[in-house]
Scaffold this active site. Structure first.
Site, PDB file in Angstrom:
ATOM      1  N   HIS A   1       4.760 -19.567 -30.142  1.00  0.00           N
ATOM      2  CA  HIS A   1       5.602 -20.806 -29.943  1.00  0.00           C
ATOM      3  C   HIS A   1       5.170 -21.670 -28.721  1.00  0.00           C
ATOM      4  CE1 HIS A   1       8.895 -23.490 -30.932  1.00  0.00           C
ATOM      5  NE2 HIS A   1       9.313 -23.285 -29.470  1.00  0.00           N
TER       6      HIS A   1
ATOM      7  N   ASP B   1       8.922 -28.248 -29.312  1.00  0.00           N
ATOM      8  CA  ASP B   1      10.248 -27.783 -29.694  1.00  0.00           C
ATOM      9  C   ASP B   1      11.228 -28.735 -29.892  1.00  0.00           C
ATOM     10  OD1 ASP B   1      11.699 -24.720 -30.071  1.00  0.00           O
ATOM     11  OD2 ASP B   1      12.927 -25.948 -28.537  1.00  0.00           O
TER      12      ASP B   1
END
Length: 304
Positions: free
Chosen positions: A282, A112
């Site tokens: 994610h 991320d």
């Protein structure tokens, strides 16, 4: 929960506070072998690596920091140009950290926001890296370029968090626990918190309960909409590419997989790129640590 009362997710690891250009960085250090830096993303801290660290520590000396402004690291001052929260500034802080720990060259894995710091380091400091893995992202330049209706709905937080202070800060602080839990759950494949260990959630909630750290994370995204984009554009216009071997991994139900194949994008940015999807959303280090390790280890061990 106070910092002293937070659960220890890295038993046997050393706790360090290292001075850098971005202030003091908190990190955990452990394992044996060649150095490997693990950099977390939003809205988390170093705690996100706790499921994969034990296996990685059998092969590598791990350095696992909190990014500036996150977790237990120092909070750089906010500014109109957001430069202190640029991925270049964070990358420079990571270079300072590894230098202070005696690591001239090292491998790097980022998730991320930490993956944005990682590819920026690969462009700015290629001589310091042996290889780099980026987890569930595309370059900042490509995210803004593809911001159509569907993608904007998927990553609405990019525009929300980048709004001028203190609007997003005040909105989040009004119900920080709800915002954090919703964000974590909504980016998983299962759309719940089942992937996150309660002890890890305690770490995330502890730092996200602090108003100055909420502000720091918003500033991170303001940098992403301004100075980080400028840095990416400059590299694109100059034809600059990442020469460090790069592995791109993304969740099959993650954020980066929307639209064009992520590997196709990374091959435009890197001269030696490989990658694939793995199961989950994610947060692959917590949703699917086994498959993440299966993909990471062969790549990282080429230098071992």
């Amino acid at each position: 929960m106070s910092e002293a009362a937070l659960p220890d997710l890295f038993p046997g690891f050393e706790t360090r506070h290292v001075e850098t250009r971005s202030g003091s960085l908190f990190c955990r250090v452990g394992g044996r072998g060649l150095p490997l830096l693990l950099v977390h993303g939003y809205p988390q801290s170093h705690a996100m690596w706790h499921k994969v660290a034990p296996e990685l520590a059998k092969r590598f000396t791990l350095v696992i920091p909190d990014l500036p402004g996150y977790g237990r690291s120092s909070i750089p001052a906010l500014s109109d140009d957001h430069a202190a929260y640029s991925k270049r500034a964070a990358g420079n802080a990571m270079i300072d950290l590894m230098s202070a720990l005696g690591h001239d060259r090292f491998a790097l894995v980022g998730h991320d926001r930490g993956a944005r710091v990682s590819y920026r380091m690969a462009l700015d400091h290629p001589d310091r890296l042996t290889r780099v893995a980026v987890l569930d992202i595309l370059p900042t330049f490509d995210y803004w370029r593809r911001m159509d209706r569907a993608f904007a709905l998927k990553i609405y937080h990019w525009a929300f968090l980048a709004q001028p202070a203190p609007f997003p800060e005040n909105m989040i602080a009004a119900s920080a626990d709800y915002y954090l839990d919703h964000t974590l759950a909504s980016w998983t494949a299962a759309k719940d918190l089942s992937a996150f260990h309660p002890d890890a959630l305690a770490h995330y909630h502890a730092f996200f309960s602090q108003a100055d750290r909420i502000a720091a994370t918003c500033e991170d995204y303001r940098a992403g909409a301004t100075i980080d984009l400028d840095h990416d554009k400059a590299d694109v216009e100059a034809g600059r590419k990442i020469d460090v071997p790069l592995l791109a991994l993304w969740g099959g139900a993650g954020i980066a997989q929307s639209g064009e194949t992520p590997l196709d994008v990374w091959r435009r940015w890197a001269s030696d790129a490989q990658g694939t999807a793995i199961g989950g959303g994610h947060f692959m280090a917590e949703e699917n640590p086994e498959e993440l390790l299966q993909k990471l280890l062969p790549f990282l061990e080429k230098d071992a």
